[in-house]
Design a protein around this motif. Sequence first.
Motif, short mmCIF file in Angstrom:
data_model
loop_
_atom_site.label_atom_id
_atom_site.label_comp_id
_atom_site.label_asym_id
_atom_site.label_seq_id
_atom_site.Cartn_x
_atom_site.Cartn_y
_atom_site.Cartn_z
N PRO A 161 0.74 -1.04 -0.01
CA PRO A 161 0.09 -0.08 -0.09
C PRO A 161 0.87 1.36 -0.11
CG PRO A 161 -0.02 -0.98 2.17
CD PRO A 161 0.78 -1.98 1.29
N ASP A 162 0.42 2.33 -0.75
CA ASP A 162 1.10 3.38 -0.64
C ASP A 162 1.32 4.14 0.91
OD1 ASP A 162 1.11 6.74 -0.73
OD2 ASP A 162 0.83 6.24 -2.86
N VAL A 163 2.45 4.46 1.06
CA VAL A 163 2.78 4.89 2.75
C VAL A 163 1.63 6.13 3.12
CG1 VAL A 163 5.19 4.43 2.61
CG2 VAL A 163 4.40 6.60 1.69
N ARG A 164 1.05 6.92 2.23
CA ARG A 164 0.08 7.81 2.72
C ARG A 164 -1.20 7.33 2.94
NH1 ARG A 164 0.37 11.13 -2.78
NH2 ARG A 164 0.34 9.00 -3.36
N ASN A 165 -1.44 5.93 2.30
CA ASN A 165 -2.81 5.50 2.83
C ASN A 165 -2.77 4.88 4.06
OD1 ASN A 165 -5.12 4.21 2.71
ND2 ASN A 165 -5.03 2.79 0.69
N GLU A 166 -2.53 5.52 5.27
CA GLU A 166 -2.91 5.16 6.50
C GLU A 166 -3.47 4.00 6.90
OE1 GLU A 166 -2.32 8.63 9.08
OE2 GLU A 166 -0.60 9.36 8.25
N LYS A 167 -4.89 4.13 6.49
CA LYS A 167 -6.01 3.14 6.82
C LYS A 167 -5.69 1.85 6.08
CE LYS A 167 -10.97 2.91 6.58
NZ LYS A 167 -12.38 3.65 6.39
N ALA A 168 -5.03 1.71 4.91
CA ALA A 168 -4.79 0.40 4.39
C ALA A 168 -3.67 -0.02 5.32
CB ALA A 168 -4.42 0.53 3.01
N VAL A 169 -2.47 0.65 5.46
CA VAL A 169 -1.63 0.12 6.06
C VAL A 169 -1.84 -0.32 7.47
CG1 VAL A 169 0.69 0.77 7.17
CG2 VAL A 169 -0.03 1.69 4.88
N THR A 170 -2.61 0.46 8.25
CA THR A 170 -3.03 0.04 9.59
C THR A 170 -3.91 -1.31 9.60
OG1 THR A 170 -3.07 2.25 10.31
CG2 THR A 170 -4.44 0.67 11.75
N ARG A 171 -4.80 -1.18 8.61
CA ARG A 171 -5.72 -2.48 8.40
C ARG A 171 -4.80 -3.53 8.25
NH1 ARG A 171 -8.35 -1.33 3.85
NH2 ARG A 171 -10.02 -0.33 4.90
N PHE A 172 -3.84 -3.95 7.44
CA PHE A 172 -3.21 -4.86 7.22
C PHE A 172 -2.25 -5.39 8.19
CE2 PHE A 172 -3.11 -3.78 2.53
CZ PHE A 172 -3.64 -4.86 2.02
N LEU A 173 -1.64 -4.34 9.14
CA LEU A 173 -0.96 -4.77 10.39
C LEU A 173 -1.83 -5.33 11.30
CD1 LEU A 173 1.54 -1.66 10.58
CD2 LEU A 173 1.89 -3.93 9.44
N THR A 174 -3.07 -4.60 11.39
CA THR A 174 -3.98 -5.25 12.56
C THR A 174 -4.55 -6.77 12.30
OG1 THR A 174 -4.83 -2.99 12.72
CG2 THR A 174 -6.28 -5.07 13.31
N LEU A 175 -4.57 -7.01 11.07
CA LEU A 175 -4.79 -8.30 10.46
C LEU A 175 -3.74 -9.28 10.51
CD1 LEU A 175 -6.60 -7.44 7.33
CD2 LEU A 175 -7.85 -8.41 9.23
N PHE A 197 -0.24 -8.95 9.42
CA PHE A 197 0.97 -8.73 8.46
C PHE A 197 1.95 -8.07 9.33
CE2 PHE A 197 -2.33 -9.21 5.50
CZ PHE A 197 -1.81 -9.46 4.19
N ALA A 198 3.39 -8.60 8.82
CA ALA A 198 4.45 -8.03 9.64
C ALA A 198 4.88 -6.96 8.63
CB ALA A 198 5.57 -9.14 9.62
N PRO A 199 5.31 -5.69 9.25
CA PRO A 199 5.68 -4.80 8.29
C PRO A 199 7.17 -4.89 7.68
CG PRO A 199 5.83 -4.13 10.52
CD PRO A 199 5.36 -5.20 10.42
N GLY A 200 7.33 -4.54 6.60
CA GLY A 200 8.66 -4.71 5.86
C GLY A 200 9.22 -3.13 5.82
N PRO A 201 9.92 -3.11 4.76
CA PRO A 201 10.68 -1.66 4.32
C PRO A 201 9.81 -0.87 3.79
CG PRO A 201 11.41 -3.46 2.88
CD PRO A 201 10.50 -4.04 3.84
N VAL A 202 10.01 0.52 3.71
CA VAL A 202 9.38 1.43 2.94
C VAL A 202 10.17 1.63 1.70
CG1 VAL A 202 8.73 3.85 2.72
CG2 VAL A 202 8.09 2.65 4.70
N VAL A 203 9.77 1.36 0.47
CA VAL A 203 10.40 1.41 -0.61
C VAL A 203 9.96 2.25 -1.73
CG1 VAL A 203 11.11 -1.04 -0.26
CG2 VAL A 203 9.04 -0.40 -1.51
#
Length: 202
Positions: free
Chosen positions: A150-164, A166-172
């Motif tokens: 997900p786009d780093v600006r899409n905080e809602k999607a990033v948060t959703r994946f981590l809540t589900l 997912f383990a965070p990887g690098p920002v690329v």
Amino acid sequence: MSDPYASRTPVHEQVIDGFGTVRVLPLDPGADAAVIHHWVGEDRAAFWGMTDLTEEQVAGIYAHMATLDTHHAHLVVRDGEPVALLQTYEPEADRVSECYDVRPGDIGVHLLLAPAGPGGARPGWTARLVAAIAGYVLLGLDRRRVVVDPDVRNEKAVTRFLTLGFAPGPVVVLPEIDLPDVYLPEKKAQLAFLDREILFPA
């Protein structure tokens, strides 16, 4: 109410107690274009980069994707209602492969949820839907790990994946792609990974 999708053959079907029957259907670019166009045209879907496209242009994009062996689009339906757009892809055939070390058994996923219904968001609803989708991607397709970007600006999607889980990887930074059939601008993305054992312990 009749199910307008009943005649279509799913690649995955799962009954979830207290939630309903989730079916993953191969996307029909013509039949499904109106639904997808409505979803990607909303402000909340801005990160999909399709807000200004016509319904015909959306149909054209998915008609092109249907010719590929490495990228696939699906309409996810729950009890006859479309609830998500699921795209899967082979990471080694995608620009994301330039940004991380692809492992055997990896599969890339893009997921766009339908707008919340009149009752608004419901606690646990997304988690149960994603569990069914994960069942298809990880078990049905026999994959070891899901990667999302997900786009780093899409905080809602990033948060959703981590809540589900997912383990965070690098920002690329995903490189720009400018080809006759597809244009994708450069994208700063938060990679995240979900190993099969997290959801489906052996």
